[in-house]
Design a protein around this motif. Sequence first.
Motif, mmCIF file in Angstrom:
data_model
loop_
_atom_site.group_PDB
_atom_site.id
_atom_site.type_symbol
_atom_site.label_atom_id
_atom_site.label_comp_id
_atom_site.label_asym_id
_atom_site.label_seq_id
_atom_site.Cartn_x
_atom_site.Cartn_y
_atom_site.Cartn_z
ATOM 1 N N SER A 36 15.758 25.854 46.009
ATOM 2 C CA SER A 36 15.300 25.764 47.400
ATOM 3 C C SER A 36 15.763 24.461 48.033
ATOM 4 C CB SER A 36 13.776 25.870 47.463
ATOM 5 O OG SER A 36 13.321 27.104 46.950
ATOM 6 N N TYR A 40 18.099 23.933 51.279
ATOM 7 C CA TYR A 40 17.466 23.227 52.393
ATOM 8 C C TYR A 40 18.251 21.978 52.799
ATOM 9 C CZ TYR A 40 13.738 20.604 54.835
ATOM 10 O OH TYR A 40 12.996 19.880 55.740
ATOM 11 N N PHE A 138 14.827 28.044 65.579
ATOM 12 C CA PHE A 138 14.507 27.435 64.298
ATOM 13 C C PHE A 138 13.780 26.108 64.496
ATOM 14 C CE2 PHE A 138 15.220 25.670 60.104
ATOM 15 C CZ PHE A 138 15.135 26.782 59.288
ATOM 16 N N CYS A 142 10.141 25.277 63.021
ATOM 17 C CA CYS A 142 9.908 24.139 62.125
ATOM 18 C C CYS A 142 8.891 23.162 62.716
ATOM 19 C CB CYS A 142 11.223 23.417 61.826
ATOM 20 S SG CYS A 142 12.318 24.349 60.741
ATOM 21 N N THR A 160 10.611 17.384 62.725
ATOM 22 C CA THR A 160 11.560 18.453 63.009
ATOM 23 C C THR A 160 12.952 17.886 63.284
ATOM 24 O OG1 THR A 160 9.801 19.839 63.902
ATOM 25 C CG2 THR A 160 12.055 20.402 64.536
ATOM 26 N N ASN A 163 14.785 17.418 60.188
ATOM 27 C CA ASN A 163 15.023 18.592 59.352
ATOM 28 C C ASN A 163 16.537 18.793 59.197
ATOM 29 O OD1 ASN A 163 15.513 21.526 58.766
ATOM 30 N ND2 ASN A 163 13.290 21.582 58.779
ATOM 31 N N THR A 165 18.347 21.333 58.515
ATOM 32 C CA THR A 165 18.858 22.524 59.184
ATOM 33 C C THR A 165 19.067 22.252 60.667
ATOM 34 O OG1 THR A 165 17.802 23.987 57.590
ATOM 35 C CG2 THR A 165 18.392 24.939 59.716
ATOM 36 N N SER A 267 15.965 31.924 55.174
ATOM 37 C CA SER A 267 15.705 30.506 55.448
ATOM 38 C C SER A 267 14.248 30.263 55.837
ATOM 39 C CB SER A 267 16.632 29.993 56.552
ATOM 40 O OG SER A 267 16.530 30.802 57.705
ATOM 41 N N GLN A 271 11.978 27.348 54.215
ATOM 42 C CA GLN A 271 11.256 26.357 55.020
ATOM 43 C C GLN A 271 9.766 26.351 54.691
ATOM 44 O OE1 GLN A 271 12.562 24.066 57.213
ATOM 45 N NE2 GLN A 271 14.591 24.770 56.600
ATOM 46 N N THR A 272 9.160 27.526 54.587
ATOM 47 C CA THR A 272 7.729 27.573 54.266
ATOM 48 C C THR A 272 7.481 27.013 52.867
ATOM 49 O OG1 THR A 272 7.946 29.882 53.532
ATOM 50 C CG2 THR A 272 7.235 29.513 55.806
ATOM 51 N N TYR A 275 7.528 23.257 53.160
ATOM 52 C CA TYR A 275 6.330 22.761 53.832
ATOM 53 C C TYR A 275 5.055 23.107 53.068
ATOM 54 C CZ TYR A 275 8.721 21.368 58.155
ATOM 55 O OH TYR A 275 9.517 20.747 59.077
#
Length: 308
Positions: A36, A40, A138, A142, A160, A163, A165, A267, A271-272, A275
């Motif tokens: 992951s 990421y 996105f 996020c 964010t 991030n 991404t 994705s 992300q989850t 987080y």
Amino acid sequence: MIDTLGRVLVFFAFIGLGALLVKLKRLNAQGLDGLSAYFYWLAFPCWLMISFSRLPHVAPTMATPILGYLAAMVLTGAIVVLATRLFKSRKDDSIAAGMAGFINNSAFLGIPIALSLFGPEVSRIGPLVVAADFLILFSIGCAGLAKASGKTFRAALAHTAKNPTVIGALTGVACMLIGFHFPPAIDNALDILGRSGPPVALVALGGMLALMPATNLVRPDITSAIAIIGKILLAPALVALVLSLLRVDPLTLRVCVFLAATPTAVSVFIQTKMYGLWFEGAAKTVAQSTLISLFTLSALALILTHGI
């Protein structure tokens, strides 16, 4: 139908490999975290950076369709959040489900199928939708996850902005706008890293599903169900309504509606997971929406190629 089936089967083949590695004890929870993290921090940002940097300049006429598309998708996410809250889902779960309701698998599943359906002109429209998905939508998703994780509004925005991404997407769009192209060696390296991302993410998804109790995979889950309905039914319906009201040209409407109907992007699960919010639900949503889309995308393809 055959194209859709083939691509969905490839997705589930990678998911199955991840599940198999976990069942054979060749991959554990720590290894899944590593996969992951690779997706990421490295693979997906590289893919976004190189893909968006290769886009042609955006025609001014595309501004209205893209804004209409964004408005419809944001409305979809908001409806998913409200609906899940009505069914007593936790607030952080509802926000994560809202993200699952409006982040499309437009790049890896949607565009290749749309090209086979609508022809090469999709290359003019589809990548702009993907850019809207992974830069604007996105970022909104996020920011919602960061806020749900307990951060203040200001801290959520700052988080964010960091991030990878979001940074990758923003860098790629900036390169496109100024006409910058990476030197061939760097372009090739970024391309290799980027292409490795989706298989790695799907293997991680399969491993997570294998770690979950079998009863959790089949037990009715209202939060996931609402997210799936929002993603594959409500989102394309709202996009079709908004773009029809805006009198968008037929090809652009078809492409945007079709991409809006693609399942939840893997994705979202990554992300989850990063987080620590609703990641088991996100894993179920990605897998189940992808399976269901085998039928819904096939039906929509018939409607869009013959009915509009």
